[in-house]
Motif scaffolding. Structure first.
Motif, PDB file in Angstrom:
ATOM      1  N   GLN A 167       0.802  -1.322  -0.205  1.00  0.00           N
ATOM      2  CA  GLN A 167       0.128  -0.275  -0.013  1.00  0.00           C
ATOM      3  C   GLN A 167       0.971   1.207  -0.070  1.00  0.00           C
ATOM      4  O   GLN A 167       0.335   2.173  -0.716  1.00  0.00           O
ATOM      5  CB  GLN A 167      -0.903  -0.099   1.192  1.00  0.00           C
ATOM      6  CG  GLN A 167      -2.013  -1.295   1.034  1.00  0.00           C
ATOM      7  CD  GLN A 167      -3.104  -1.015   2.066  1.00  0.00           C
ATOM      8  OE1 GLN A 167      -3.038  -0.124   2.886  1.00  0.00           O
ATOM      9  NE2 GLN A 167      -3.904  -1.954   2.009  1.00  0.00           N
ATOM     10  N   ALA A 168       2.187   1.082   0.444  1.00  0.00           N
ATOM     11  CA  ALA A 168       2.889   2.339   0.658  1.00  0.00           C
ATOM     12  C   ALA A 168       3.632   2.745  -0.667  1.00  0.00           C
ATOM     13  O   ALA A 168       3.997   3.903  -0.933  1.00  0.00           O
ATOM     14  CB  ALA A 168       3.963   2.172   1.576  1.00  0.00           C
ATOM     15  N   VAL A 169       3.483   1.792  -1.678  1.00  0.00           N
ATOM     16  CA  VAL A 169       4.302   1.740  -2.897  1.00  0.00           C
ATOM     17  C   VAL A 169       3.293   2.344  -4.193  1.00  0.00           C
ATOM     18  O   VAL A 169       2.252   1.327  -4.387  1.00  0.00           O
ATOM     19  CB  VAL A 169       5.174   0.766  -3.283  1.00  0.00           C
ATOM     20  CG1 VAL A 169       5.944   0.896  -4.538  1.00  0.00           C
ATOM     21  CG2 VAL A 169       6.308   0.447  -2.415  1.00  0.00           C
ATOM     22  N   GLY A 170       3.395   3.252  -4.846  1.00  0.00           N
ATOM     23  CA  GLY A 170       2.423   3.707  -5.823  1.00  0.00           C
ATOM     24  C   GLY A 170       2.980   3.155  -7.161  1.00  0.00           C
ATOM     25  O   GLY A 170       4.056   2.924  -7.280  1.00  0.00           O
ATOM     26  N   MET A 171       2.021   3.098  -8.143  1.00  0.00           N
ATOM     27  CA  MET A 171       2.589   2.998  -9.472  1.00  0.00           C
ATOM     28  C   MET A 171       3.523   3.868 -10.113  1.00  0.00           C
ATOM     29  O   MET A 171       4.516   3.343 -10.987  1.00  0.00           O
ATOM     30  CB  MET A 171       1.434   2.586 -10.422  1.00  0.00           C
ATOM     31  CG  MET A 171       0.419   1.562  -9.975  1.00  0.00           C
ATOM     32  SD  MET A 171       0.989  -0.010 -10.121  1.00  0.00           S
ATOM     33  CE  MET A 171       0.620  -0.459 -11.794  1.00  0.00           C
ATOM     34  N   ASP A 172       3.680   5.195  -9.635  1.00  0.00           N
ATOM     35  CA  ASP A 172       4.392   6.011 -10.236  1.00  0.00           C
ATOM     36  C   ASP A 172       5.843   5.554  -9.900  1.00  0.00           C
ATOM     37  O   ASP A 172       6.989   5.727 -10.455  1.00  0.00           O
ATOM     38  CB  ASP A 172       3.997   7.401 -10.041  1.00  0.00           C
ATOM     39  CG  ASP A 172       4.689   8.457 -10.841  1.00  0.00           C
ATOM     40  OD1 ASP A 172       4.812   8.243 -11.958  1.00  0.00           O
ATOM     41  OD2 ASP A 172       5.286   9.162 -10.188  1.00  0.00           O
ATOM     42  N   ARG A 173       5.907   5.174  -8.606  1.00  0.00           N
ATOM     43  CA  ARG A 173       7.213   4.952  -7.706  1.00  0.00           C
ATOM     44  C   ARG A 173       7.633   3.827  -8.620  1.00  0.00           C
ATOM     45  O   ARG A 173       9.061   3.515  -8.836  1.00  0.00           O
ATOM     46  CB  ARG A 173       7.117   4.649  -6.414  1.00  0.00           C
ATOM     47  CG  ARG A 173       8.219   4.405  -5.764  1.00  0.00           C
ATOM     48  CD  ARG A 173       8.221   4.766  -4.102  1.00  0.00           C
ATOM     49  NE  ARG A 173       9.389   4.256  -3.585  1.00  0.00           N
ATOM     50  CZ  ARG A 173       9.267   3.783  -2.394  1.00  0.00           C
ATOM     51  NH1 ARG A 173       8.449   3.408  -1.325  1.00  0.00           N
ATOM     52  NH2 ARG A 173      10.377   3.333  -1.988  1.00  0.00           N
ATOM     53  N   ILE A 174       7.032   2.801  -8.654  1.00  0.00           N
ATOM     54  CA  ILE A 174       7.398   1.614  -9.634  1.00  0.00           C
ATOM     55  C   ILE A 174       8.049   1.974 -10.838  1.00  0.00           C
ATOM     56  O   ILE A 174       8.844   1.335 -11.504  1.00  0.00           O
ATOM     57  CB  ILE A 174       6.334   0.393  -9.601  1.00  0.00           C
ATOM     58  CG1 ILE A 174       5.974  -0.189  -8.341  1.00  0.00           C
ATOM     59  CG2 ILE A 174       6.501  -0.646 -10.658  1.00  0.00           C
ATOM     60  CD1 ILE A 174       4.926  -0.749  -8.074  1.00  0.00           C
ATOM     61  N   ARG A 175       7.002   2.652 -11.674  1.00  0.00           N
ATOM     62  CA  ARG A 175       7.496   3.167 -12.937  1.00  0.00           C
ATOM     63  C   ARG A 175       9.043   4.017 -13.048  1.00  0.00           C
ATOM     64  O   ARG A 175       9.849   3.724 -13.838  1.00  0.00           O
ATOM     65  CB  ARG A 175       6.533   4.355 -13.498  1.00  0.00           C
ATOM     66  CG  ARG A 175       6.718   4.779 -15.026  1.00  0.00           C
ATOM     67  CD  ARG A 175       6.644   6.603 -15.111  1.00  0.00           C
ATOM     68  NE  ARG A 175       6.867   7.343 -14.034  1.00  0.00           N
ATOM     69  CZ  ARG A 175       8.276   7.916 -13.859  1.00  0.00           C
ATOM     70  NH1 ARG A 175       9.043   7.768 -14.583  1.00  0.00           N
ATOM     71  NH2 ARG A 175       8.374   8.780 -12.803  1.00  0.00           N
ATOM     72  N   ALA A 176       9.180   4.669 -11.974  1.00  0.00           N
ATOM     73  CA  ALA A 176      10.390   5.504 -11.620  1.00  0.00           C
ATOM     74  C   ALA A 176      11.705   4.393 -11.324  1.00  0.00           C
ATOM     75  O   ALA A 176      12.543   4.534 -12.125  1.00  0.00           O
ATOM     76  CB  ALA A 176      10.389   6.410 -10.505  1.00  0.00           C
TER      77      ALA A 176
ATOM     78  N   LYS B 266       2.448   4.728 -19.241  1.00  0.00           N
ATOM     79  CA  LYS B 266       1.666   4.145 -20.378  1.00  0.00           C
ATOM     80  C   LYS B 266       1.806   2.454 -20.495  1.00  0.00           C
ATOM     81  O   LYS B 266       1.042   1.766 -20.635  1.00  0.00           O
ATOM     82  CB  LYS B 266       1.619   4.841 -21.786  1.00  0.00           C
ATOM     83  CG  LYS B 266       0.869   4.636 -22.812  1.00  0.00           C
ATOM     84  CD  LYS B 266       0.683   5.444 -23.828  1.00  0.00           C
ATOM     85  CE  LYS B 266      -0.036   4.971 -24.727  1.00  0.00           C
ATOM     86  NZ  LYS B 266       0.028   5.596 -26.071  1.00  0.00           N
ATOM     87  N   ARG B 267       3.184   2.370 -20.462  1.00  0.00           N
ATOM     88  CA  ARG B 267       3.687   0.932 -20.811  1.00  0.00           C
ATOM     89  C   ARG B 267       3.323  -0.138 -19.776  1.00  0.00           C
ATOM     90  O   ARG B 267       2.925  -1.232 -19.661  1.00  0.00           O
ATOM     91  CB  ARG B 267       5.165   0.744 -21.459  1.00  0.00           C
ATOM     92  CG  ARG B 267       5.604  -0.735 -21.905  1.00  0.00           C
ATOM     93  CD  ARG B 267       6.856  -0.632 -22.204  1.00  0.00           C
ATOM     94  NE  ARG B 267       6.805  -1.587 -23.502  1.00  0.00           N
ATOM     95  CZ  ARG B 267       7.995  -1.749 -23.911  1.00  0.00           C
ATOM     96  NH1 ARG B 267       9.238  -1.238 -23.486  1.00  0.00           N
ATOM     97  NH2 ARG B 267       8.129  -2.493 -24.995  1.00  0.00           N
ATOM     98  N   LEU B 268       3.539   0.484 -18.398  1.00  0.00           N
ATOM     99  CA  LEU B 268       3.284  -0.238 -17.331  1.00  0.00           C
ATOM    100  C   LEU B 268       1.749  -0.485 -17.191  1.00  0.00           C
ATOM    101  O   LEU B 268       1.673  -1.752 -16.895  1.00  0.00           O
ATOM    102  CB  LEU B 268       3.546   0.833 -16.305  1.00  0.00           C
ATOM    103  CG  LEU B 268       3.487   0.288 -14.700  1.00  0.00           C
ATOM    104  CD1 LEU B 268       4.292   1.015 -13.680  1.00  0.00           C
ATOM    105  CD2 LEU B 268       2.210   0.075 -14.212  1.00  0.00           C
ATOM    106  N   TYR B 269       0.916   0.449 -17.482  1.00  0.00           N
ATOM    107  CA  TYR B 269      -0.410   0.104 -17.373  1.00  0.00           C
ATOM    108  C   TYR B 269      -0.727  -0.838 -18.709  1.00  0.00           C
ATOM    109  O   TYR B 269      -1.965  -1.514 -18.523  1.00  0.00           O
ATOM    110  CB  TYR B 269      -1.231   1.414 -17.234  1.00  0.00           C
ATOM    111  CG  TYR B 269      -1.327   1.880 -16.028  1.00  0.00           C
ATOM    112  CD1 TYR B 269      -1.984   1.263 -14.957  1.00  0.00           C
ATOM    113  CD2 TYR B 269      -0.620   3.201 -15.723  1.00  0.00           C
ATOM    114  CE1 TYR B 269      -1.992   1.783 -13.408  1.00  0.00           C
ATOM    115  CE2 TYR B 269      -0.612   3.661 -14.428  1.00  0.00           C
ATOM    116  CZ  TYR B 269      -1.298   2.976 -13.298  1.00  0.00           C
ATOM    117  OH  TYR B 269      -1.378   3.477 -12.156  1.00  0.00           O
ATOM    118  N   ARG B 270      -0.204  -0.745 -19.889  1.00  0.00           N
ATOM    119  CA  ARG B 270      -0.478  -1.730 -20.706  1.00  0.00           C
ATOM    120  C   ARG B 270      -0.121  -3.213 -20.151  1.00  0.00           C
ATOM    121  O   ARG B 270      -0.945  -4.186 -20.637  1.00  0.00           O
ATOM    122  CB  ARG B 270       0.250  -1.176 -22.154  1.00  0.00           C
ATOM    123  CG  ARG B 270      -0.294  -2.132 -23.153  1.00  0.00           C
ATOM    124  CD  ARG B 270       0.278  -1.798 -24.744  1.00  0.00           C
ATOM    125  NE  ARG B 270       1.516  -1.127 -24.496  1.00  0.00           N
ATOM    126  CZ  ARG B 270       2.852  -1.795 -24.886  1.00  0.00           C
ATOM    127  NH1 ARG B 270       2.501  -3.030 -25.235  1.00  0.00           N
ATOM    128  NH2 ARG B 270       3.909  -1.208 -24.912  1.00  0.00           N
TER     129      ARG B 270
END
Length: 183
Positions: free
Chosen positions: A28-37, A44-48
């Motif tokens: 819960q502490a880790v957002g998708m943007d942090r994973i992307r970074a 866009k590719r992450l969510y694809r």
């Protein structure tokens, strides 16, 4: 000139980043943007590749299950005392730098009864572990021993998550020997 990253390579980078971040900091502490970074993969590719965080969490746990169970199976294969080998393997794992307990216990602790895909992976992992232990006990072993060993494995892991190091695995191995009737 570098060739473009394939979807398989991007998926691996995303899972590597997700595993490191989810295990260290929590889901819960880790957002998708942090994973992307961290992964260097475009959002866009992450969510694809992973249309929702639940899909990424599920894939992370599935990959971790495969690797974790393969390591444990390898440790017990051909061991003179396979049940003891389980706890020796745990002792080594508990002493690894960055050890933070069981990713499956952690995920369940954070997410509880939802999302269904994540919960399914957690249940399958624990069932697979119990089946492995039952195989080590064998059909002639004492009734209920595989379930008791599972409790020892899970308990030792929970204790080690609070105080990392091999001692909880060694104490659990002593209890396992007692349950099996070996001194």
């Amino acid at each position: 000139m570098d060739s473009p990253v394939t979807d398989d390579e991007a998926r691996t980078r995303l899972l590597d980043a997700a595993e490191a971040l989810f295990y260290a900091d929590g889901i819960q502490a880790v957002g998708m943007d942090r994973i992307r970074a961290e992964s260097g993969v475009a959002l866009k590719r992450l969510y694809r590749i992973f249309p929702a965080k639940e899909a990424l969490v599920t894939a992370y746990l599935e990959r971790r299950d495969q690797r974790w169970m393969a390591g444990l199976r390898e440790a017990v294969a051909g061991a003179p005392e396979p049940v003891t080998a389980v706890f020796d393997w745990l002792a080594t794992w508990f002493a690894e730098p960055g050890f933070r307990g069981c990713a499956f216990q952690n995920a369940y602790g954070e997410l509880g009864a939802g999302p269904a895909g994540v919960l399914d992976v957690v249940h399958r992992h624990k069932a697979e572990l119990r089946d492995l232990l039952a195989g080590l006990v064998g059909p002639d072993g004492p009734p209920g021993l595989a379930d008791q060993l599972l409790i020892l494995v899970e308990g030792a892991t929970a204790v080690a998550s609070l105080d990392p190091g091999p001692a909880p695995a060694h104490r659990a191995a002593e209890a396992a020997r007692t349950l099996r009737g070996h001194p």
